[in-house]
Design an enzyme around this catalytic site. Structure first.
Site, mmCIF file in Angstrom:
data_model
loop_
_atom_site.group_PDB
_atom_site.id
_atom_site.type_symbol
_atom_site.label_atom_id
_atom_site.label_comp_id
_atom_site.label_asym_id
_atom_site.label_seq_id
_atom_site.Cartn_x
_atom_site.Cartn_y
_atom_site.Cartn_z
ATOM 1 N N LYS A 22 0.717 -1.329 0.423
ATOM 2 C CA LYS A 22 0.242 -0.446 0.332
ATOM 3 C C LYS A 22 1.110 1.122 -0.108
ATOM 4 O O LYS A 22 0.627 2.117 -1.081
ATOM 5 C CB LYS A 22 -0.530 0.111 1.468
ATOM 6 C CG LYS A 22 -1.478 1.459 1.692
ATOM 7 C CD LYS A 22 -1.859 1.612 2.916
ATOM 8 C CE LYS A 22 -2.296 2.630 3.044
ATOM 9 N NZ LYS A 22 -2.666 3.088 4.182
ATOM 10 N N ASN A 23 1.839 1.443 1.274
ATOM 11 C CA ASN A 23 2.230 2.713 1.260
ATOM 12 C C ASN A 23 3.434 2.985 -0.583
ATOM 13 O O ASN A 23 4.181 4.304 -0.686
ATOM 14 C CB ASN A 23 3.880 2.705 2.445
ATOM 15 C CG ASN A 23 3.034 2.803 4.002
ATOM 16 O OD1 ASN A 23 1.640 3.006 3.857
ATOM 17 N ND2 ASN A 23 3.392 2.246 4.800
ATOM 18 N N ARG A 97 -4.649 11.111 2.466
ATOM 19 C CA ARG A 97 -3.210 11.606 3.344
ATOM 20 C C ARG A 97 -2.419 11.010 1.841
ATOM 21 O O ARG A 97 -1.236 12.282 1.858
ATOM 22 C CB ARG A 97 -2.828 10.901 4.670
ATOM 23 C CG ARG A 97 -1.315 11.445 5.138
ATOM 24 C CD ARG A 97 -0.764 11.079 6.406
ATOM 25 N NE ARG A 97 -2.166 11.691 7.501
ATOM 26 C CZ ARG A 97 -2.076 12.779 7.557
ATOM 27 N NH1 ARG A 97 -0.839 13.471 6.849
ATOM 28 N NH2 ARG A 97 -2.674 14.391 8.117
ATOM 29 N N ASP A 121 -5.712 8.133 9.260
ATOM 30 C CA ASP A 121 -5.098 7.964 10.242
ATOM 31 C C ASP A 121 -5.728 9.007 11.186
ATOM 32 O O ASP A 121 -4.535 9.884 11.110
ATOM 33 C CB ASP A 121 -4.263 6.359 10.332
ATOM 34 C CG ASP A 121 -5.268 5.499 10.077
ATOM 35 O OD1 ASP A 121 -5.816 5.393 9.358
ATOM 36 O OD2 ASP A 121 -3.720 4.876 9.320
ATOM 37 N N ASP A 319 3.896 0.757 11.719
ATOM 38 C CA ASP A 319 2.957 -0.081 11.281
ATOM 39 C C ASP A 319 2.768 -1.424 11.760
ATOM 40 O O ASP A 319 1.922 -1.816 11.914
ATOM 41 C CB ASP A 319 2.821 0.054 9.878
ATOM 42 C CG ASP A 319 2.737 1.048 9.267
ATOM 43 O OD1 ASP A 319 2.389 1.859 10.613
ATOM 44 O OD2 ASP A 319 2.766 1.543 7.952
ATOM 45 N N MET A 341 6.513 6.972 18.060
ATOM 46 C CA MET A 341 6.328 8.218 16.389
ATOM 47 C C MET A 341 4.707 8.805 16.902
ATOM 48 O O MET A 341 4.482 9.569 16.214
ATOM 49 C CB MET A 341 7.097 7.359 14.998
ATOM 50 C CG MET A 341 8.539 6.922 14.993
ATOM 51 S SD MET A 341 8.363 6.322 13.177
ATOM 52 C CE MET A 341 9.822 6.041 12.895
#
Length: 435
Positions: A22-23, A97, A121, A319, A341
């Site tokens: 996805k990223n 985002r 998110d 993640d 983070m």
């Protein structure tokens, strides 16, 4: 709003292939704007965030053609720059985002960009300073309209320069790379993110005729070129899915083989799960997790409690901390989870405590998990998915629990995991989606 009804306590078995990352997809899709020629992308996951970005590209004038179940063609020849000024564009961009990474290629190729405050998110602050400071160092000029909350950016005179990033932001690095790809002269980026997905973006741009060196390190050199050409690109398998499946196998005492995992790109992920006591075997490019009733968390060499924390690559990805936390609830031993983070990612532990887990939330960034060692099963409850990763962590907890759970707001899970209910049901899970 959709929900999952999950019957727990069932062992799963079989093979599962991870989706495209996805990223990486969000970066690569934005990069199609760098050229007027056709770009073919393979292994695109069918998930909400990615689909929304593809729709936004089409609205901007990109010719999009589906070539297969996971392959698309993109041709950004006739971009409608006037669309950037419409309320429709700003509304759609603000709900995603990843849309902020449209700015880099827009500034690089067209010299202008528009963006409203991005969405995504609700896991804590995700500041945009790294993106904007990098653009400014390349010569971009910003104007912010506080009433409309819109940033208007003039990038008509982008010029290469040296910059030291204030943080190794993955999306910030990707954005600056794309902006610098056709800027005049040479750009040097120090403290650049060097995740595999950034490496993939750099390799793609080089295949398009770009000149990027230092790939895989935190020191990148980019020679601006006048134009970039079309290319084809295949996404890596999603490392977050792979880690999720490892955790799922351990929690449900299941025998699962993860196919085509690109183990060489997983960094610390396999070893971190091994430190939790999970047995896994690498067979070629597959990962085999045998069914195991017990797994014991290691301690540090001096006997102190193991700490699992996130860090920039090649450290452990933030993640997967939600997954590690859930997996630890049924391990033997104790672990401290330190989420550095994001300050809101641990706030789903109240649901796990309601299920019977022994967790002490120390503060917004740290939680101590005391493993139950299967002496007591988690119990099914009704809960709500707060974000993508916590949602899957709760799904794993529900699948391992005694009884039936209801997970609401599964649209959050759909944003990051394609057909997750169908794919897990194929392994023997009992998940029913309903409205």
């Amino acid at each position: 709003m959709a929900s999952f009804r999950v019957k727990g306590g069932t062992q799963l078995k079989g093979e599962i292939t991870p989706q495209g990352a996805k990223n990486e997809a969000l970066q690569i899709l934005c990069a199609v704007l760098l050229t007027s020629e056709e770009v073919l992308i393979h292994k695109i996951p069918n998930i909400r965030d990615v689909n929304k970005l593809i729709e936004l590209l089409a609205d901007m004038g990109v010719a999009v053609e589906k070539k297969g179940p996971e392959s698309y063609s993109f041709t950004a020849k006739n971009i409608k720059l006037s669309y950037l000024d419409t309320s429709e564009y700003l509304e759609k961009a603000s709900g995603l985002r990843g849309s902020v990474m449209l700015l880099g290629p827009l500034l690089s190729r067209f010299g202008k960009g528009r963006i409203s405050k991005p969405g995504g998110d609700k896991i804590g602050r995700r500041r945009m300073d790294t993106h904007f400071t990098g653009f400014q160092k390349l010569g971009a000029k910003f104007h912010y309209d506080p009433k409309k909350e819109i940033y208007k950016i003039d990038g008509s005179q982008l010029t290469g320069t040296y910059m030291l990033l204030d943080e190794a932001s993955v999306t910030g690095t990707a954005n600056i790379i794309m902006a610098a790809a056709m800027a005049k002269g040479k750009t040097t980026i120090y403290n650049a993110a060097c995740e595999p997905y950034i490496q993939q973006l750099c390799l793609m741009i080089n295949n398009m005729g770009g000149k990027i060196s230092g790939i895989g390190s935190n020191l990148l050199h980019i020679e601006g070129v006048q134009r970039l050409k079309g290319t084809s690109h295949t996404l890596l398998p999603d490392m977050i899915e792979i880690g999720s499946f490892i955790g799922l196998a351990a929690m449900t005492q299941s025998e699962i083989t993860i196919k085509n995992a690109r183990v060489d790109k997983l960094g610390l992920i396999p070893d971190t799960f091994r430190r939790l006591g999970i047995k896994l075997e690498v067979k070629g490019d597959d990962i085999f997790i045998p069914a195991s009733k017990h797994y014991e968390i290691e301690t540090f060499i001096d006997g102190s409690i193991l700490t699992v924390s996130d860090a920039i690559w090649p450290g452990f990805t933030p993640d997967l901390l939600s997954i590690v936390l859930v997996v630890a609830t049924q391990a033997k031993g104790t672990v401290l989870i330190h989420q550095k983070m994001f300050e809101s990612r641990l706030f789903f532990v109240d649901k796990l405590i309601d299920m019977g887990a022994q967790i002490i939330l120390c503060d917004p960034h740290r939680a101590t998990v005391i493993g139950l060692n299967r002496k007591y099963a988690l119990k099914g409850i009704r809960m709500t998915s707060p974000d993508i990763r916590a949602g899957v962590a709760l799904l794993i907890a529900a699948l391992s629990s005694d009884g039936t759970s209801i997970i609401d707001n599964v649209e959050q899970i759909d944003r990051g995991y394609q057909y997750i209910d169908q794919r897990l049901n194929n392994l023997g899970a009992d998940i029913v989606r309903f409205d």
